[in-house]
Motif scaffolding. Sequence first.
Motif, mmCIF file in Angstrom:
data_model
loop_
_atom_site.group_PDB
_atom_site.id
_atom_site.type_symbol
_atom_site.label_atom_id
_atom_site.label_comp_id
_atom_site.label_asym_id
_atom_site.label_seq_id
_atom_site.Cartn_x
_atom_site.Cartn_y
_atom_site.Cartn_z
ATOM 1 N N GLN A 26 9.664 -37.745 62.896
ATOM 2 C CA GLN A 26 9.331 -36.513 62.192
ATOM 3 C C GLN A 26 8.856 -36.731 60.754
ATOM 4 O O GLN A 26 8.179 -35.867 60.214
ATOM 5 C CB GLN A 26 10.532 -35.563 62.213
ATOM 6 C CG GLN A 26 10.887 -35.104 63.621
ATOM 7 C CD GLN A 26 12.050 -34.137 63.649
ATOM 8 O OE1 GLN A 26 13.199 -34.558 63.661
ATOM 9 N NE2 GLN A 26 11.772 -32.852 63.638
ATOM 10 N N HIS A 128 16.718 -41.126 67.849
ATOM 11 C CA HIS A 128 16.388 -39.717 67.677
ATOM 12 C C HIS A 128 15.095 -39.445 68.452
ATOM 13 O O HIS A 128 14.044 -39.188 67.856
ATOM 14 C CB HIS A 128 16.278 -39.363 66.197
ATOM 15 C CG HIS A 128 16.429 -37.902 65.885
ATOM 16 N ND1 HIS A 128 17.377 -37.392 65.023
ATOM 17 C CD2 HIS A 128 15.747 -36.819 66.334
ATOM 18 C CE1 HIS A 128 17.260 -36.066 64.940
ATOM 19 N NE2 HIS A 128 16.260 -35.695 65.731
ATOM 20 N N ASN A 173 20.992 -38.968 69.197
ATOM 21 C CA ASN A 173 20.903 -37.600 68.706
ATOM 22 C C ASN A 173 20.650 -36.623 69.856
ATOM 23 O O ASN A 173 19.640 -36.744 70.553
ATOM 24 C CB ASN A 173 19.752 -37.473 67.698
ATOM 25 C CG ASN A 173 19.647 -36.059 67.145
ATOM 26 O OD1 ASN A 173 20.495 -35.616 66.370
ATOM 27 N ND2 ASN A 173 18.625 -35.317 67.554
ATOM 28 N N GLU A 174 21.549 -35.674 70.028
ATOM 29 C CA GLU A 174 21.349 -34.573 70.971
ATOM 30 C C GLU A 174 20.855 -35.000 72.345
ATOM 31 O O GLU A 174 19.742 -34.643 72.762
ATOM 32 C CB GLU A 174 20.359 -33.557 70.380
ATOM 33 C CG GLU A 174 20.816 -32.944 69.074
ATOM 34 C CD GLU A 174 19.856 -31.861 68.579
ATOM 35 O OE1 GLU A 174 18.831 -31.601 69.237
ATOM 36 O OE2 GLU A 174 20.163 -31.248 67.535
ATOM 37 N N TYR A 307 22.757 -24.783 64.724
ATOM 38 C CA TYR A 307 21.785 -23.901 64.082
ATOM 39 C C TYR A 307 22.019 -22.423 64.329
ATOM 40 O O TYR A 307 21.693 -21.580 63.504
ATOM 41 C CB TYR A 307 20.363 -24.224 64.585
ATOM 42 C CG TYR A 307 19.848 -25.562 64.124
ATOM 43 C CD1 TYR A 307 19.076 -25.673 62.976
ATOM 44 C CD2 TYR A 307 20.141 -26.722 64.835
ATOM 45 C CE1 TYR A 307 18.599 -26.897 62.539
ATOM 46 C CE2 TYR A 307 19.669 -27.954 64.402
ATOM 47 C CZ TYR A 307 18.904 -28.042 63.256
ATOM 48 O OH TYR A 307 18.448 -29.259 62.825
ATOM 49 N N TRP A 349 14.188 -19.465 68.828
ATOM 50 C CA TRP A 349 15.563 -19.715 69.297
ATOM 51 C C TRP A 349 16.592 -19.634 68.176
ATOM 52 O O TRP A 349 17.771 -19.769 68.412
ATOM 53 C CB TRP A 349 15.641 -21.092 69.972
ATOM 54 C CG TRP A 349 15.111 -22.222 69.124
ATOM 55 C CD1 TRP A 349 13.820 -22.694 69.106
ATOM 56 C CD2 TRP A 349 15.830 -23.006 68.158
ATOM 57 N NE1 TRP A 349 13.701 -23.725 68.198
ATOM 58 C CE2 TRP A 349 14.909 -23.943 67.606
ATOM 59 C CE3 TRP A 349 17.162 -23.020 67.727
ATOM 60 C CZ2 TRP A 349 15.275 -24.868 66.626
ATOM 61 C CZ3 TRP A 349 17.524 -23.937 66.756
ATOM 62 C CH2 TRP A 349 16.590 -24.848 66.215
ATOM 63 N N GLU A 377 23.562 -31.746 61.305
ATOM 64 C CA GLU A 377 22.355 -30.940 61.051
ATOM 65 C C GLU A 377 22.744 -29.473 61.002
ATOM 66 O O GLU A 377 23.562 -29.009 61.796
ATOM 67 C CB GLU A 377 21.301 -31.087 62.175
ATOM 68 C CG GLU A 377 20.579 -32.406 62.218
ATOM 69 C CD GLU A 377 19.559 -32.485 63.358
ATOM 70 O OE1 GLU A 377 19.085 -31.427 63.835
ATOM 71 O OE2 GLU A 377 19.252 -33.605 63.771
ATOM 72 N N GLU A 433 7.739 -30.824 63.428
ATOM 73 C CA GLU A 433 8.789 -30.148 64.188
ATOM 74 C C GLU A 433 8.473 -30.205 65.696
ATOM 75 O O GLU A 433 8.290 -29.208 66.373
ATOM 76 C CB GLU A 433 8.950 -28.704 63.670
ATOM 77 C CG GLU A 433 9.916 -27.802 64.413
ATOM 78 C CD GLU A 433 11.347 -28.321 64.592
ATOM 79 O OE1 GLU A 433 11.742 -29.293 63.932
ATOM 80 O OE2 GLU A 433 12.053 -27.747 65.434
ATOM 81 N N TRP A 434 8.370 -31.426 66.219
ATOM 82 C CA TRP A 434 8.221 -31.669 67.663
ATOM 83 C C TRP A 434 7.110 -30.821 68.292
ATOM 84 O O TRP A 434 6.007 -30.804 67.745
ATOM 85 C CB TRP A 434 9.581 -31.485 68.351
ATOM 86 C CG TRP A 434 10.670 -32.300 67.697
ATOM 87 C CD1 TRP A 434 11.742 -31.831 66.997
ATOM 88 C CD2 TRP A 434 10.769 -33.738 67.636
ATOM 89 N NE1 TRP A 434 12.518 -32.886 66.526
ATOM 90 C CE2 TRP A 434 11.941 -34.061 66.901
ATOM 91 C CE3 TRP A 434 9.991 -34.802 68.120
ATOM 92 C CZ2 TRP A 434 12.347 -35.373 66.654
ATOM 93 C CZ3 TRP A 434 10.404 -36.117 67.885
ATOM 94 C CH2 TRP A 434 11.556 -36.378 67.157
HETATM 95 C C1 PNW Z 1 17.285 -30.395 66.424
HETATM 96 N N1 PNW Z 1 18.398 -25.210 70.078
HETATM 97 O O1 PNW Z 1 16.965 -30.010 67.734
HETATM 98 C C2 PNW Z 1 16.742 -31.811 66.216
HETATM 99 O O2 PNW Z 1 17.763 -32.771 66.124
HETATM 100 C C3 PNW Z 1 15.797 -31.947 65.080
HETATM 101 O O3 PNW Z 1 15.059 -33.148 65.190
HETATM 102 C C4 PNW Z 1 14.918 -30.728 64.991
HETATM 103 O O4 PNW Z 1 13.871 -30.849 64.081
HETATM 104 C C5 PNW Z 1 15.817 -29.561 64.648
HETATM 105 O O5 PNW Z 1 16.853 -29.408 65.581
HETATM 106 C C6 PNW Z 1 15.083 -28.241 64.547
HETATM 107 O O6 PNW Z 1 14.539 -27.872 65.770
HETATM 108 C C7 PNW Z 1 17.338 -28.777 68.255
HETATM 109 O O7 PNW Z 1 17.559 -24.601 70.788
HETATM 110 C C8 PNW Z 1 16.372 -27.978 68.843
HETATM 111 O O8 PNW Z 1 19.556 -24.712 69.916
HETATM 112 C C9 PNW Z 1 16.737 -26.800 69.446
HETATM 113 C C10 PNW Z 1 18.053 -26.398 69.462
HETATM 114 C C11 PNW Z 1 19.017 -27.195 68.882
HETATM 115 C C12 PNW Z 1 18.663 -28.367 68.273
#
Ligand code: PNW
Length: 477
Positions: A26, A128, A173-174, A307, A349, A377, A433-434
């Motif tokens: 990123q 990641h 990561n995730e 988040y 989201w 995060e 942002e992906w």
């Molecule tokens: C994270 N959701 O991903 C990632 O770790 C980051 O790299 C990314 O930039 C950031 O969140 C923001 O998107 C997520 O849908 C994406 O709850 C989506 C979710 C959670 C985390």
Amino acid sequence: KADAGEVSRNDFPAGFVFGVATSAYQVEGATNEDGKGDSIWDVFSRTKGNIKDGSNGDIAVDQYHRYKEDVELIAKLGFGAYRFSISWSRIFPDGFGNKVNEKGIVYYNHLIDYLLKKGIQPYVTLYHWDLPYTLHEFVGGWLSEKVVEYFALYAEVCFARFGDRVKHWMTINEPLQTAINGYSIGIFAPGRHDNPYKEPYLAAHYQILAHAAAVDVYRKKFKATQGGEIGLVVDCEWAEAFSDKEQDKIAVERRLDFQLGWFLDPIFYGDYPAVMRERLGDHLPQFTQREKKLLRNSVDFVGLNHYTSRLIAHATCATEGPFYEVQELERIVNWQGGDLIGERAASDWLYIVPWGLRKVLNYIAQKYKNPPIYVTENGMDDEEKETAIINEFLSDEKRVEYFKGYLGAVAQAIRDGVDIRGYFAWSFLDNFEWAQGYTKRFGLVYVDYKDGLKRYPKSSALWFSHFLKGKSVHEEN
Ligand code: PNW
């Protein structure tokens, strides 16, 4: 609003860590420089139609060449830690682990040394989302057991080369996002979606085993001499029952098991949650006895990315795709009265619900033996606008409110008795942002994509800076 009041640095213990976070693909750019191999994200984002604005991470925000400037800014703002990730294919360009790319080592050595010189602790994520492309193409990626060994080889090199200075490691990561977005919906690399009842569970399985293998290497060969800690990073929305109905309350438990228990149950209890086995049967892989032993207690801490929150209702015909269909539930954003669960940020989201973080933290403490937790995060985004002037982005009062609210929730959870050790804002600066490309801005620091990638701290960065220096938020103006 209740917890958005007067959060101050003094609400947190003295040793509590405050940092900012990013990830390699990123922010780094330089995707073909100094011997780096392609990752699945390089290939995915070069493919037309995968990224909203047709962009990719080839340049990103060029941290590869601007790390000094960035580290200086992190220090100036007063953060004590920087969470970044290592690009696997910079270290092993083809992933196979035969020959270390020394130039990749040099880059991270420079970054780590400069962070330490400026008094900032490196918190390093090994993975990641940027799997070396060859491991996907020729080995099968996260669907293959073989990747577990390759990950352990890669992790070992990182511990050996950086572990004298890095004392906080995160393996993956995730894994949930990779499993669902990468192997069920297909909106993330490697973009698979043809077998959504099976592949996500395989991809998660081998990520979990890769995590355990890396931790095993660390504990057997490095922990005694290096003395660091290692954990996994999971992501979890809070799930609030849509109504008082028993069915909705049970759906909430299911949701939390499918999102968090999927990864934390194997680590704390040696196997997947029973409800996942019930609903997935043979599509959910089995752990051997040896693997269960390796998994149990394979974290020194839990990293939590958080988040947003959702209302959860039982639903026999779920509308959100296969993952929700097997769970028989729906995620809803309106209370029955019609009000939104919280104000929306830019991403579709992301709803702003500070009290949800306090609940997730308490849930983890209760269910998983009160482990040390880092919030790895937390943050929100703004929508990029072609016509906007920089100042519109720099006065990000909404993000300031977001941080006040969510930091207040962390402080509450600490008072509740949850063992929280640190907090990282996502993200240090605007970045790739992906699948959304550069259309979403999560940064505390603005990046001017039209003018040499210049960095400008937003109000939220300045607010954080005051907060960290111990001034109350009211003294700010
Ligand atoms: C994270 N959701 O991903 C990632 O770790 C980051 O790299 C990314 O930039 C950031 O969140 C923001 O998107 C997520 O849908 C994406 O709850 C989506 C979710 C959670 C985390």
